[in-house]
Design a protein around this motif. Structure first.
Motif, PDB file in Angstrom:
ATOM      1  N   LYS A 252       0.898  -1.351   0.007  1.00 13.88           N
ATOM      2  CA  LYS A 252      -0.167   0.086  -0.021  1.00 13.88           C
ATOM      3  C   LYS A 252       0.933   1.189  -0.132  1.00 13.88           C
ATOM      4  N   GLY A 253       1.111   1.913  -1.289  1.00 13.14           N
ATOM      5  CA  GLY A 253       2.042   2.994  -1.529  1.00 13.14           C
ATOM      6  C   GLY A 253       3.488   2.449  -1.021  1.00 13.14           C
ATOM      7  N   ALA A 254       3.948   3.034   0.277  1.00 12.32           N
ATOM      8  CA  ALA A 254       5.317   2.764   0.490  1.00 12.32           C
ATOM      9  C   ALA A 254       5.433   1.621   1.713  1.00 12.32           C
ATOM     10  N   LYS A 255       4.168   1.172   1.834  1.00  8.64           N
ATOM     11  CA  LYS A 255       4.179   0.106   3.087  1.00  8.64           C
ATOM     12  C   LYS A 255       3.773  -1.412   2.271  1.00  8.64           C
ATOM     13  N   SER A 256       4.657  -2.241   3.313  1.00  7.22           N
ATOM     14  CA  SER A 256       4.192  -3.655   3.045  1.00  7.22           C
ATOM     15  C   SER A 256       4.439  -4.322   4.272  1.00  7.22           C
ATOM     16  N   GLU A 257       3.453  -5.372   4.264  1.00  6.49           N
ATOM     17  CA  GLU A 257       3.287  -6.288   5.490  1.00  6.49           C
ATOM     18  C   GLU A 257       4.078  -7.336   5.331  1.00  6.49           C
ATOM     19  N   ARG A 258       4.507  -7.760   6.715  1.00  8.88           N
ATOM     20  CA  ARG A 258       5.068  -9.077   6.619  1.00  8.88           C
ATOM     21  C   ARG A 258       4.917  -9.828   7.720  1.00  8.88           C
ATOM     22  N   ARG A 259       4.966 -11.171   7.548  1.00  9.58           N
ATOM     23  CA  ARG A 259       4.351 -11.920   8.654  1.00  9.58           C
ATOM     24  C   ARG A 259       5.479 -12.911   9.038  1.00  9.58           C
ATOM     25  N   VAL A 260       5.658 -13.058  10.360  1.00  6.34           N
ATOM     26  CA  VAL A 260       6.708 -14.190  10.903  1.00  6.34           C
ATOM     27  C   VAL A 260       6.217 -15.043  11.951  1.00  6.34           C
ATOM     28  N   ASP A 261       6.593 -16.201  11.903  1.00 12.09           N
ATOM     29  CA  ASP A 261       6.245 -17.458  12.934  1.00 12.09           C
ATOM     30  C   ASP A 261       7.359 -17.931  13.283  1.00 12.09           C
ATOM     31  N   PHE A 262       7.554 -17.951  14.757  1.00 10.88           N
ATOM     32  CA  PHE A 262       8.767 -18.948  15.297  1.00 10.88           C
ATOM     33  C   PHE A 262       8.118 -19.999  15.550  1.00 10.88           C
ATOM     34  N   ARG A 263       8.729 -21.057  15.208  1.00  7.45           N
ATOM     35  CA  ARG A 263       8.201 -22.630  15.905  1.00  7.45           C
ATOM     36  C   ARG A 263       9.567 -23.321  16.844  1.00  7.45           C
ATOM     37  N   ASP A 264       8.936 -23.831  17.790  1.00  7.31           N
ATOM     38  CA  ASP A 264       9.870 -24.554  18.651  1.00  7.31           C
ATOM     39  C   ASP A 264      10.123 -25.964  17.995  1.00  7.31           C
ATOM     40  N   GLY A 265      10.971 -26.721  18.790  1.00  9.14           N
ATOM     41  CA  GLY A 265      11.504 -28.152  18.342  1.00  9.14           C
ATOM     42  C   GLY A 265      10.165 -29.027  18.116  1.00  9.14           C
ATOM     43  N   GLN A 266       9.154 -28.769  18.725  1.00 15.05           N
ATOM     44  CA  GLN A 266       8.049 -29.584  18.533  1.00 15.05           C
ATOM     45  C   GLN A 266       6.827 -29.119  17.375  1.00 15.05           C
ATOM     46  N   ASP A 267       7.379 -27.884  16.427  1.00 11.17           N
ATOM     47  CA  ASP A 267       7.110 -27.537  15.381  1.00 11.17           C
ATOM     48  C   ASP A 267       5.689 -26.707  15.801  1.00 11.17           C
ATOM     49  N   LYS A 268       5.556 -26.188  17.094  1.00  5.79           N
ATOM     50  CA  LYS A 268       4.644 -25.326  17.428  1.00  5.79           C
ATOM     51  C   LYS A 268       4.786 -23.969  17.385  1.00  5.79           C
ATOM     52  N   ILE A 269       3.923 -23.209  16.914  1.00 11.58           N
ATOM     53  CA  ILE A 269       4.130 -21.812  16.900  1.00 11.58           C
ATOM     54  C   ILE A 269       4.105 -21.039  18.117  1.00 11.58           C
ATOM     55  N   ILE A 270       5.033 -20.485  18.391  1.00 10.45           N
ATOM     56  CA  ILE A 270       5.221 -19.873  19.968  1.00 10.45           C
ATOM     57  C   ILE A 270       5.312 -18.533  19.819  1.00 10.45           C
ATOM     58  N   VAL A 271       5.648 -17.709  18.854  1.00 10.43           N
ATOM     59  CA  VAL A 271       5.658 -16.514  18.599  1.00 10.43           C
ATOM     60  C   VAL A 271       5.234 -16.149  17.070  1.00 10.43           C
ATOM     61  N   SER A 272       4.252 -15.111  17.093  1.00  5.88           N
ATOM     62  CA  SER A 272       4.002 -14.736  15.970  1.00  5.88           C
ATOM     63  C   SER A 272       3.839 -13.167  15.654  1.00  5.88           C
ATOM     64  N   ALA A 273       4.234 -12.720  14.626  1.00  7.38           N
ATOM     65  CA  ALA A 273       4.504 -11.202  14.458  1.00  7.38           C
ATOM     66  C   ALA A 273       3.886 -10.889  12.918  1.00  7.38           C
ATOM     67  N   ARG A 274       3.315  -9.607  12.942  1.00  3.74           N
ATOM     68  CA  ARG A 274       2.719  -8.918  11.846  1.00  3.74           C
ATOM     69  C   ARG A 274       3.461  -7.705  12.018  1.00  3.74           C
ATOM     70  N   THR A 275       4.237  -7.328  10.933  1.00  3.71           N
ATOM     71  CA  THR A 275       5.134  -6.016  10.957  1.00  3.71           C
ATOM     72  C   THR A 275       4.794  -5.278   9.751  1.00  3.71           C
ATOM     73  N   THR A 276       4.732  -3.941   9.841  1.00  5.43           N
ATOM     74  CA  THR A 276       4.450  -3.147   8.587  1.00  5.43           C
ATOM     75  C   THR A 276       6.010  -2.183   8.385  1.00  5.43           C
ATOM     76  N   TRP A 277       6.453  -2.369   7.343  1.00  2.00           N
ATOM     77  CA  TRP A 277       7.582  -1.880   6.800  1.00  2.00           C
ATOM     78  C   TRP A 277       7.481  -0.895   5.749  1.00  2.00           C
ATOM     79  N   ALA A 278       8.043   0.308   5.678  1.00  2.19           N
ATOM     80  CA  ALA A 278       8.138   1.417   4.728  1.00  2.19           C
ATOM     81  C   ALA A 278       9.360   1.281   3.918  1.00  2.19           C
ATOM     82  N   MET A 279       9.492   1.481   2.727  1.00  5.52           N
ATOM     83  CA  MET A 279      10.430   1.279   1.714  1.00  5.52           C
ATOM     84  C   MET A 279      11.065   2.886   1.563  1.00  5.52           C
TER      85      MET A 279
END
Length: 130
Positions: free
Chosen positions: A83-110
């Motif tokens: 959207k214009g100069a902005k882009s959204e990025r998703r991040v998931d961190f999985r532990d050793g049991q393949d369980k998502i333990i931390v999730s992030a939605r981040t907005t970046w500007a170029m």
């Protein structure tokens, strides 16, 4: 299909807080490290020379954590169209049991390297990520 990028992170003693798990500020650092590594791995060299990204928003959900010596796999991808100069990025961190333990939605500007000004994210810039 969105191209996804993965990287492994291991908790070192300096990452651990008084609760004996990875501090929230370290998760933010890993989000940024993962996004930067994805840009470096996938973006065209000429785009890497012309542009850089800055975070303008982080939204993080914590569902678990890890302790010293434990590892997580971080996975990131571009979420939707820019959207214009902005882009959204998703991040998931999985532990050793393949369980998502931390999730992030981040907005970046170029920004343009030479001027430091915001620039519209054109389709050809995000093409390698899709």
């Amino acid at each position: 299909m969105t191209q996804r990028f993965e990287q492994t992170f291991t908790a070192a003693p300096e990452h651990i807080d008084e609760l004996r798990h990875v501090n929230n500020t370290v998760w933010l650092e890993w989000v940024q490290d993962l996004a930067t590594a994805h840009w470096s791995a996938a973006a065209a060299p000429e785009h890497q020379e012309q542009f850089f990204w800055v975070v303008i928003r982080h939204e993080i959900d914590y569902r678990g954590n890890i302790a010293t010596g434990e590892s997580v796999t971080g996975e990131t991808w571009i979420d939707g169209d820019p959207k214009g100069a902005k882009s959204e990025r998703r991040v998931d961190f999985r532990d050793g049991q393949d369980k998502i333990i931390v999730s992030a939605r981040t907005t970046w500007a170029m920004l343009e390297q030479d001027s430091g000004r915001l620039v519209r994210v054109r389709p050809e810039i995000l093409f390698p990520f899709q």
